[in-house]
Design a protein around this motif. Structure first.
Motif, PDB file in Angstrom:
ATOM      1  N   ARG A  84     -19.546  29.619  55.462  1.00 55.96           N
ATOM      2  CA  ARG A  84     -20.662  29.410  54.101  1.00 55.96           C
ATOM      3  C   ARG A  84     -20.068  30.720  52.996  1.00 55.96           C
ATOM      4  NH1 ARG A  84     -26.244  29.497  51.891  1.00 55.96           N
ATOM      5  NH2 ARG A  84     -26.670  31.107  53.520  1.00 55.96           N
ATOM      6  N   ILE A  85     -19.676  30.482  51.901  1.00 54.46           N
ATOM      7  CA  ILE A  85     -19.375  31.461  50.961  1.00 54.46           C
ATOM      8  C   ILE A  85     -20.839  31.850  50.440  1.00 54.46           C
ATOM      9  CG2 ILE A  85     -18.155  32.093  49.015  1.00 54.46           C
ATOM     10  CD1 ILE A  85     -15.904  30.269  49.903  1.00 54.46           C
ATOM     11  N   LEU A  86     -20.979  32.755  50.277  1.00 51.38           N
ATOM     12  CA  LEU A  86     -22.298  33.411  49.750  1.00 51.38           C
ATOM     13  C   LEU A  86     -22.177  33.957  48.404  1.00 51.38           C
ATOM     14  CD1 LEU A  86     -23.875  35.120  52.749  1.00 51.38           C
ATOM     15  CD2 LEU A  86     -24.400  32.768  52.191  1.00 51.38           C
ATOM     16  N   SER A  87     -20.976  34.753  48.050  1.00 52.77           N
ATOM     17  CA  SER A  87     -20.558  34.937  46.884  1.00 52.77           C
ATOM     18  C   SER A  87     -18.836  35.430  46.831  1.00 52.77           C
ATOM     19  CB  SER A  87     -21.265  36.419  46.403  1.00 52.77           C
ATOM     20  OG  SER A  87     -20.798  37.431  47.281  1.00 52.77           O
ATOM     21  N   SER A  88     -18.390  35.483  45.812  1.00 51.29           N
ATOM     22  CA  SER A  88     -16.919  35.553  45.547  1.00 51.29           C
ATOM     23  C   SER A  88     -16.819  36.390  44.271  1.00 51.29           C
ATOM     24  CB  SER A  88     -16.018  34.592  45.517  1.00 51.29           C
ATOM     25  OG  SER A  88     -15.981  33.616  46.700  1.00 51.29           O
TER      26      SER A  88
ATOM     27  N   GLU B 103     -18.052  37.279  50.443  1.00 45.47           N
ATOM     28  CA  GLU B 103     -18.919  37.443  51.336  1.00 45.47           C
ATOM     29  C   GLU B 103     -19.481  36.057  51.724  1.00 45.47           C
ATOM     30  OE1 GLU B 103     -23.506  39.333  51.452  1.00 45.47           O
ATOM     31  OE2 GLU B 103     -22.617  38.709  49.399  1.00 45.47           O
ATOM     32  N   ILE B 104     -19.271  36.109  53.069  1.00 45.96           N
ATOM     33  CA  ILE B 104     -19.314  34.806  53.910  1.00 45.96           C
ATOM     34  C   ILE B 104     -20.455  34.915  55.129  1.00 45.96           C
ATOM     35  CG2 ILE B 104     -16.877  34.203  53.475  1.00 45.96           C
ATOM     36  CD1 ILE B 104     -15.994  35.155  56.248  1.00 45.96           C
TER      37      ILE B 104
ATOM     38  N   VAL C 142     -20.177  38.681  56.707  1.00 44.61           N
ATOM     39  CA  VAL C 142     -19.117  39.455  56.414  1.00 44.61           C
ATOM     40  C   VAL C 142     -18.959  39.816  54.762  1.00 44.61           C
ATOM     41  CG1 VAL C 142     -16.389  39.558  56.800  1.00 44.61           C
ATOM     42  CG2 VAL C 142     -18.107  38.595  58.674  1.00 44.61           C
ATOM     43  N   ASP C 143     -18.871  40.956  54.451  1.00 46.55           N
ATOM     44  CA  ASP C 143     -18.893  41.130  52.934  1.00 46.55           C
ATOM     45  C   ASP C 143     -17.722  41.496  52.479  1.00 46.55           C
ATOM     46  OD1 ASP C 143     -18.812  43.685  53.856  1.00 46.55           O
ATOM     47  OD2 ASP C 143     -20.493  44.304  52.685  1.00 46.55           O
ATOM     48  N   ASP C 144     -16.321  41.562  53.199  1.00 50.19           N
ATOM     49  CA  ASP C 144     -15.517  41.922  52.653  1.00 50.19           C
ATOM     50  C   ASP C 144     -14.204  41.114  53.198  1.00 50.19           C
ATOM     51  OD1 ASP C 144     -15.312  42.952  55.302  1.00 50.19           O
ATOM     52  OD2 ASP C 144     -14.933  44.986  54.702  1.00 50.19           O
ATOM     53  N   TYR C 145     -14.299  39.763  53.091  1.00 50.53           N
ATOM     54  CA  TYR C 145     -13.116  39.000  53.435  1.00 50.53           C
ATOM     55  C   TYR C 145     -12.368  38.551  52.513  1.00 50.53           C
ATOM     56  CZ  TYR C 145     -10.929  35.779  56.708  1.00 50.53           C
ATOM     57  OH  TYR C 145      -9.574  35.298  57.616  1.00 50.53           O
ATOM     58  N   PHE C 146     -11.156  39.328  52.369  1.00 52.03           N
ATOM     59  CA  PHE C 146     -10.350  38.997  51.331  1.00 52.03           C
ATOM     60  C   PHE C 146      -9.169  38.012  51.553  1.00 52.03           C
ATOM     61  CE2 PHE C 146     -11.543  43.376  51.273  1.00 52.03           C
ATOM     62  CZ  PHE C 146     -11.814  43.775  50.047  1.00 52.03           C
ATOM     63  N   ILE C 147      -9.099  37.216  50.334  1.00 46.81           N
ATOM     64  CA  ILE C 147      -7.919  36.006  50.207  1.00 46.81           C
ATOM     65  C   ILE C 147      -7.176  36.347  49.212  1.00 46.81           C
ATOM     66  CG2 ILE C 147      -7.852  33.532  49.718  1.00 46.81           C
ATOM     67  CD1 ILE C 147      -9.438  34.059  52.387  1.00 46.81           C
ATOM     68  N   ASN C 148      -5.853  36.008  49.616  1.00 50.57           N
ATOM     69  CA  ASN C 148      -4.748  36.069  48.408  1.00 50.57           C
ATOM     70  C   ASN C 148      -4.713  34.855  47.895  1.00 50.57           C
ATOM     71  OD1 ASN C 148      -3.803  38.614  49.397  1.00 50.57           O
ATOM     72  ND2 ASN C 148      -2.975  37.906  51.198  1.00 50.57           N
ATOM     73  N   ILE C 149      -4.783  34.620  46.644  1.00 50.15           N
ATOM     74  CA  ILE C 149      -4.702  33.429  45.841  1.00 50.15           C
ATOM     75  C   ILE C 149      -3.393  33.317  45.515  1.00 50.15           C
ATOM     76  CG2 ILE C 149      -5.470  32.102  43.879  1.00 50.15           C
ATOM     77  CD1 ILE C 149      -7.856  32.966  46.002  1.00 50.15           C
TER      78      ILE C 149
END
Length: 189
Positions: free
Chosen positions: A7-11, A26-27, A35-42
């Motif tokens: 679940r995505i809490l914030s982006s 933040e998931i 987990v507040d620092d999950y990074f995604i390459n768009i």
């Protein structure tokens, strides 16, 4: 209980450049851990094509890839010109621009996730047969590409020797050769 999505809490976008976009999420994991620092390459989706000539040669491109720091042998590929460009059109355009070869149609082989752990994009794989050289390369200012023809009969050796080692390229070769074998088998029955 089966698998559940996170679940995505914030982006928030932490890098928002034309060539590089990175989102920090933040998931909440299914077990409740945050987990507040999950990074995604768009990243944009990619169209990749396995072009085979009438002489049963595969048209490859050899070019320097700065992320790997290596000169690599791979299939023609590139991102879509815009968000609405058809994947098949993009594949045929990339073939023409990078190699000067053209094909009338491209057969869809499948859609793969590039790196689903950290990247958002997909690779759309296509096969084109009876490709012909009809023009010159139309390279971008950052591209220096050598066109290399490899007989279909030699391509698996080049994979085994690690001369061809780009994931999308290797996948397209196996999927394309499997498709052609199935077509050939169905015509023999």
């Amino acid at each position: 209980m089966g698998l559940r999505k996170w679940r995505i809490l914030s982006s928030r976008m932490v890098v928002d450049n034309q060539w590089c976009k990175v989102r920090q999420d933040e998931i909440e994991l299914p077990n409740g851990k945050i987990v507040d620092d999950y990074f995604i390459n768009i990243r944009l989706d990619v169209a990749l094509i396995l072009p085979i000539t009438c002489d049963r040669e595969i048209v490859f491109v050899r070019q320097y890839r700065h992320g790997a720091g290596e000169i690599l042998l791979e299939l023609p590929a590139g991102t879509f010109d815009n968000q609405i460009e058809d994947p098949q059109v993009a594949a045929l355009r990339e073939l023409r621009e990078e190699t000067g070869y053209t094909a009338k149609t491209a057969i869809p082989l499948g859609i793969l996730y590039d790196n689903p752990v950290k990247d958002s994009n997909k690779i759309h794989l296509f096969l084109a047969t009876d490709v012909k050289k009809l023009g010159q390369q139309e390279l971008d200012s950052t591209e220096e590409i050598e066109v290399v023809l490899v007989p279909v009969s030699k391509v698996l050796e080049k994979i085994a020797s690690n001369e061809i080692n780009v994931a999308g390229t290797v996948s397209a070769i196996f999927m394309g050769l499997n498709y052609l074998n199935n077509v050939q088998s169905s015509h023999q029955n």
